[in-house]
Write a protein that holds these residues in place. Structure first.
Motif, short mmCIF file in Angstrom:
data_model
loop_
_atom_site.label_atom_id
_atom_site.label_comp_id
_atom_site.label_asym_id
_atom_site.label_seq_id
_atom_site.Cartn_x
_atom_site.Cartn_y
_atom_site.Cartn_z
N ARG A 106 0.84 -1.21 0.00
CA ARG A 106 0.00 0.00 0.00
C ARG A 106 0.87 1.25 0.00
N ALA A 107 2.00 1.20 0.72
CA ALA A 107 2.89 2.36 0.79
C ALA A 107 3.48 2.69 -0.58
N ILE A 108 3.88 1.65 -1.32
CA ILE A 108 4.43 1.89 -2.66
C ILE A 108 3.36 2.42 -3.59
N ALA A 109 2.14 1.90 -3.49
CA ALA A 109 1.04 2.41 -4.32
C ALA A 109 0.80 3.89 -4.03
N SER A 110 0.87 4.27 -2.75
CA SER A 110 0.67 5.66 -2.38
C SER A 110 1.75 6.54 -2.98
N ARG A 111 3.02 6.07 -2.90
CA ARG A 111 4.11 6.87 -3.47
C ARG A 111 3.98 7.00 -4.98
N ALA A 112 3.58 5.93 -5.64
CA ALA A 112 3.46 5.94 -7.10
C ALA A 112 2.37 6.89 -7.58
N LEU A 113 1.33 7.08 -6.77
CA LEU A 113 0.21 7.94 -7.16
C LEU A 113 0.35 9.37 -6.66
N SER A 114 1.43 9.64 -5.92
CA SER A 114 1.60 10.98 -5.34
C SER A 114 1.88 12.00 -6.42
N ALA A 115 1.34 13.21 -6.24
CA ALA A 115 1.61 14.31 -7.19
C ALA A 115 3.02 14.85 -7.00
N GLN A 116 3.64 14.56 -5.84
CA GLN A 116 4.99 15.00 -5.56
C GLN A 116 5.98 13.90 -5.95
N PRO A 117 7.22 14.26 -6.32
CA PRO A 117 8.21 13.23 -6.65
C PRO A 117 8.52 12.37 -5.43
N ARG A 118 8.24 11.07 -5.52
CA ARG A 118 8.46 10.14 -4.41
C ARG A 118 9.28 8.95 -4.92
N PRO A 119 10.15 8.37 -4.10
CA PRO A 119 11.00 7.27 -4.56
C PRO A 119 10.21 5.99 -4.82
N VAL A 120 10.17 5.56 -6.08
CA VAL A 120 9.52 4.31 -6.47
C VAL A 120 10.06 3.96 -7.86
N SER A 121 10.27 2.68 -8.10
CA SER A 121 10.84 2.26 -9.38
C SER A 121 9.85 2.51 -10.52
N ALA A 122 10.41 2.68 -11.71
CA ALA A 122 9.56 2.94 -12.89
C ALA A 122 8.60 1.79 -13.15
N ASP A 123 9.08 0.54 -12.95
CA ASP A 123 8.24 -0.63 -13.20
C ASP A 123 7.04 -0.66 -12.25
N LYS A 124 7.30 -0.43 -10.96
CA LYS A 124 6.22 -0.46 -9.98
C LYS A 124 5.24 0.70 -10.19
N ARG A 125 5.79 1.88 -10.53
CA ARG A 125 4.92 3.03 -10.80
C ARG A 125 3.97 2.71 -11.95
N GLU A 126 4.51 2.11 -13.01
CA GLU A 126 3.69 1.79 -14.18
C GLU A 126 2.61 0.77 -13.81
N ARG A 127 2.96 -0.23 -13.01
CA ARG A 127 1.96 -1.23 -12.60
C ARG A 127 0.85 -0.60 -11.76
N VAL A 128 1.25 0.29 -10.88
CA VAL A 128 0.25 0.96 -10.02
C VAL A 128 -0.66 1.83 -10.86
N LEU A 129 -0.10 2.57 -11.81
CA LEU A 129 -0.92 3.45 -12.65
C LEU A 129 -1.89 2.64 -13.49
N ARG A 130 -1.44 1.51 -14.02
CA ARG A 130 -2.34 0.67 -14.82
C ARG A 130 -3.46 0.10 -13.95
N ALA A 131 -3.10 -0.30 -12.73
CA ALA A 131 -4.12 -0.86 -11.82
C ALA A 131 -5.14 0.20 -11.44
N ALA A 132 -4.67 1.41 -11.16
CA ALA A 132 -5.57 2.50 -10.78
C ALA A 132 -6.53 2.81 -11.92
N GLU A 133 -6.00 2.80 -13.14
CA GLU A 133 -6.85 3.08 -14.31
C GLU A 133 -7.87 1.97 -14.50
N ALA A 134 -7.45 0.74 -14.34
CA ALA A 134 -8.35 -0.38 -14.54
C ALA A 134 -9.49 -0.38 -13.52
N LEU A 135 -9.18 0.03 -12.29
CA LEU A 135 -10.19 0.04 -11.23
C LEU A 135 -11.01 1.32 -11.18
#
Length: 332
Positions: free
Chosen positions: A24-53
């Protein structure tokens, strides 16, 4: 109530994290409007999941967690100058791009402004941008109970950053253009002379005119508006005046319309006409007014850069200058 008619539950951050296969913490960082440390792969997975849901971040909950409200106050006297429209449309877009929203607070003028600043409601905001020339930094800090204040009106404070235009450069270029075309006398149409920005602008015109040996026939005070420019145009002695310098393009537009007969095909036959602000309308055929402008994108970028650094915004009193330049057109 029929269960079939109940709205489907809103997807949560935990749902997004589970679908993306992250915490959940990584998902929060990936969706943050501020620059937060998260890998590009995980950010992309989170964004796709958010869009799908169909997940939409809860800005209020995020603000409570971060002790922010993602809200910026912009203090203005009013919004009716044509230059305001060109600037604020861009400024709002760039502030929203960093995940914040804007409230405009109209201060007004004169005694009303003093009463408002003294008794006005203190909104909870992350920062305040001060364009109103009636407000000083100390008053705004007290008003919002917040040290995150950025001055944009010529008032300077040792503990508060400011962004202003280096208007002297553009004014010197503008006056040099007129003098180089044989202008030996000029009239200056100004805005509100109580404004610190306007006072500095007038001083720059006086110095530039004196440097080139151009006689200043007088200074007529308006309020930056088209109507005031058109009214003051009646006082222009077209036979004695070599150039009219206006401290806003809207005033210059009023002068041009009042004296169209002296600008056939927009070329000056009695006096040259110069504006200020380089608003978008001066790029149209009806008002090809020589003007003084600045790069609005650079100006807004400097504001947003400071706004994006909350610690510096609340503690750093540095001053940023944005250059101006002369933009020649037909009326000059």
């Amino acid at each position: 109530m029929n269960d079939a008619l109940k709205p489907a539950p809103e997807p949560t951050l935990s749902d997004v994290a589970a679908l993306a296969g992250v915490s959940r913490a990584i998902a929060s960082r990936a969706l943050s409007a501020q620059p937060r440390p998260v890998s590009a792969d995980k950010r992309e997975r989170v964004l796709r999941a958010a869009e799908a849901l169909g997940f939409r971040p809860n800005s209020l909950a995020r603000g409570l967690a971060n002790k922010t409200v993602n809200l910026v106050a912009i203090l203005v006297n009013h919004i009716h100058d044509l230059s305001d429209l060109d600037l604020f449309d861009l400024l709002l877009a760039e502030i929203q791009a960093i995940g914040k929203q804007v409230i405009f607070i109209r201060v007004g003028a004169g005694q009303h402004a003093e009463l408002f600043l003294r008794d006005g409601v203190a909104y909870h905001v992350d920062a305040a941008l001060v364009f109103s020339d009636f407000a000083d930094a100390a008053t705004v800090r007290r008003m919002f109970r917040n040290n995150a204040v950025l001055m944009l009106n010529g008032h300077h404070d040792a503990d508060v950053p400011s962004v202003t235009m280096d208007e002297d450069q553009g004014i010197r270029e503008c006056v040099a253009d007129a003098a180089g075309k044989g202008v030996r006398s000029a009239l200056l149409l100004t805005g509100r002379t109580m404004s610190l920005v306007e006072q500095a602008r007038i001083a720059s015109y006086r110095a530039a005119l004196a440097r080139h040996g151009v006689t200043l026939l007088g200074e007529l005070a308006g309020d930056y508006s088209y109507a005031s420019g058109r009214a003051l145009a009646q006082q222009i002695d077209v036979d004695a005046t070599g150039a009219v310098f206006c401290t806003s393009d809207a005033m210059a537009m009023g002068v041009l319309d009042a004296h169209r007969q002296h600008f056939p095909q927009h070329a000056p036959t009695r006096f040259r006409l110069y504006g200020f602000d380089n608003i978008s309308l001066t790029q149209f055929d009806a008002y090809p007014i020589s003007s003084i402008g600045f790069d609005r994108r650079e100006y807004v970028a400097q504001i947003v850069r400071i706004l994006s650094q909350p610690a510096d915004l609340a503690q750093n009193g540095g001053q940023v200058l944005v250059a101006t330049r002369f933009v020649p057109r037909l009326t000059g």
